[in-house]
Each structure stands twice: as C-alpha cells, then as structure tokens.
Design a protein around this motif. Structure first.
Motif, short mmCIF file in Angstrom:
data_model
loop_
_atom_site.label_atom_id
_atom_site.label_comp_id
_atom_site.label_asym_id
_atom_site.label_seq_id
_atom_site.Cartn_x
_atom_site.Cartn_y
_atom_site.Cartn_z
N SER A 122 0.86 -1.19 0.00
CA SER A 122 0.00 0.00 0.00
C SER A 122 0.89 1.23 0.00
CB SER A 122 -0.90 0.02 1.24
OG SER A 122 -1.77 -1.09 1.25
N LYS B 100 1.27 5.66 0.00
CA LYS B 100 0.65 6.94 0.37
C LYS B 100 1.55 8.05 -0.13
CE LYS B 100 -1.19 9.74 4.13
NZ LYS B 100 -2.53 9.88 3.61
N GLU B 101 0.96 8.94 -0.91
CA GLU B 101 1.70 10.10 -1.39
C GLU B 101 1.52 11.25 -0.41
OE1 GLU B 101 2.07 13.04 -5.30
OE2 GLU B 101 0.51 11.49 -5.23
N ILE B 102 2.63 11.84 0.02
CA ILE B 102 2.59 13.00 0.91
C ILE B 102 2.67 14.25 0.04
CG2 ILE B 102 3.66 14.13 2.89
CD1 ILE B 102 2.58 11.29 3.42
N THR C 262 7.03 14.77 4.95
CA THR C 262 7.32 13.35 4.69
C THR C 262 8.00 12.67 5.87
OG1 THR C 262 7.54 13.86 2.33
CG2 THR C 262 8.37 11.74 3.08
N GLN D 211 5.55 12.12 8.78
CA GLN D 211 4.58 11.05 8.49
C GLN D 211 5.27 9.68 8.50
OE1 GLN D 211 1.33 11.55 8.02
NE2 GLN D 211 0.98 13.53 7.05
N ILE E 96 6.85 9.48 -1.16
CA ILE E 96 6.00 8.29 -1.19
C ILE E 96 6.33 7.40 0.00
CG2 ILE E 96 5.28 6.25 -2.47
CD1 ILE E 96 4.41 8.82 -3.81
N LYS F 114 5.50 3.69 1.85
CA LYS F 114 5.00 2.37 1.45
C LYS F 114 5.02 1.43 2.64
CE LYS F 114 7.37 -0.39 -1.42
NZ LYS F 114 7.82 -1.01 -2.69
N ASP G 136 -3.04 -1.17 4.14
CA ASP G 136 -3.85 0.02 3.89
C ASP G 136 -4.03 0.82 5.19
OD1 ASP G 136 -4.16 -0.57 1.23
OD2 ASP G 136 -6.23 -1.25 1.38
N VAL H 217 -0.90 2.96 6.39
CA VAL H 217 -0.60 4.21 5.69
C VAL H 217 -1.76 5.19 5.69
CG1 VAL H 217 1.09 3.08 4.18
CG2 VAL H 217 -1.27 3.32 3.40
N LYS H 218 -2.85 4.83 6.33
CA LYS H 218 -4.04 5.68 6.36
C LYS H 218 -4.00 6.55 7.60
CE LYS H 218 -9.04 5.15 5.84
NZ LYS H 218 -10.11 4.14 5.81
#
Length: 198
Positions: A22, A24-26, A32, A35, A148, A150, A193, A196-197
């Motif tokens: 999965s 996630k684009e920051i 970054t 996160q 990014i 992952k 998922d 990274v959510k």
C-alpha cells in the motif's frame, strides 16, 4: 505472477507466496519525515495492528521469549501471537505463533521478519504452533522514497504444517488452503492500507 525479488526477503521455493503493498503520497514534501515516523511507530506497535484494520477479525499480540505479553516495540527473539477466526490449534493453546527473527532499521526503511514457531509459553516447546510450516516467512517493510510512503508484507514458502498431530494438521490444512487461495492476502492488504491511512 512471480514473487518479487526484494533484498532481505527469502527466496521462494515451495507453496504459496504474496506481495502485498500500500502506498501513500505525501503532498507537502516537508511533512514526509514526520509522516514516516508515524508509519514506523505503527508497524512496531504490534498490539495495535487490529486498530488499523478494524474490519478484520484477526488479532495480534506481542510476547517475550518467556511467553509473557508485553507492551513495547518488538525485539529479535520476541513472539507474535495470532488469533485467527475459527478454531485454534491445540499446539498453540488455540493461537498461532510466529517468532521475530530479524529487525533491520535503516534511515528510509524498517524491515521485520517472522517465522512460524512453537508457543513460547507452552509445555511442549518443540512443535510449530502455526498453520504454516516452519519454512514460511512473513516480512513486514515500511519505507520512504521522496514523498511516497509504502507499507508492504511479503509471504514466502507458505504451505501447511503437518507436524502438529492429526487434529491440528487437518485444521492447519483448511486454514492454509484459505490463505493460499487469497484470504490471507485480504487480511494483509487491510493491514497495509490501515498502516498508511493517517
């Protein structure tokens, strides 16, 4: 489809495999690192994995080498107790167990690898208490590349454990077949998922 060739993930020889990822684009590059630190903490907070995937019925708990439940980040030699839906195995006191055999921390990635193991608190310390054999591995990775993030889980050499008595072997076969046809990938996708959510 072939298993991905990833440094640190064992080669695949037998049984089923999966590569679950999965991303996630920051949107703000300056966020970054912040996160990514959250993502690393989430991976290492094993007792909270169920919170990141609330629709799952599988629960994970961290234990030390003596079989005591612990509230801290994992270390090599710790165990993860897995409570899957359905009847549990007798060998693991109704749970499945994996041992953490590797934790590799780098600046832009953390990798943690587990392997089916005996129950650390059980009286019989020899038999594997898991539906997969001792050859199976699960490798958990969180990484950062530019903006990014992952989270990924890579299963290798997943085939049933037939060395745990007749009743457990039948149970292991049923659960392993479910995993091999995709049910475990659904569980792992839910977890990646959720990690990274934010």
């Amino acid at each position: 489809m072939k298993p991905k060739n990833i440094a640190g993930v064992p080669k695949h020889f037998k049984g089923s495999f999966h590569d679950t990822e999965s991303l996630k684009e920051i949107h703000h590059l300056e966020d970054t690192d912040f996160q990514f630190n959250i993502l690393k903490q989430r991976l290492l907070s094993i007792n909270n994995w169920r919170k990141y995937c609330p629709e799952s019925t599988t629960d994970f708990q961290l234990f030390d080498s003596f079989g005591n439940k612990i509230e801290r980040f994992p270390e090599i030699g710790d165990y993860i107790r897995i409570d899957v839906t359905g009847p549990g195995g007798k060998e693991g006191r109704s749970f499945d167990w994996v041992k953490i055999t590797m934790i590799d921390k780098e600046e832009n990635a953390i990798m943690m690898q587990c392997r089916p193991s005996p129950d650390p608190g059980g009286k019989k310390r020899g038999k594997i208490a898991h539906f997969y054999s001792h050859c199976a591995t699960s490798t958990f990775i969180v990484s950062k590349k530019k903006n990014i993030l992952k989270a990924s889980i890579h299963g290798r050499n997943e085939y049933p454990n037939f060395k745990s008595g007749i009743i457990d072997s039948v149970r292991n076969l049923i659960i392993a077949i479910g995993g091999m046809i995709g049910f475990s990938k659904i569980q792992w996708k839910c977890l990646t998922d959720g990690l990274v959510k934010f």
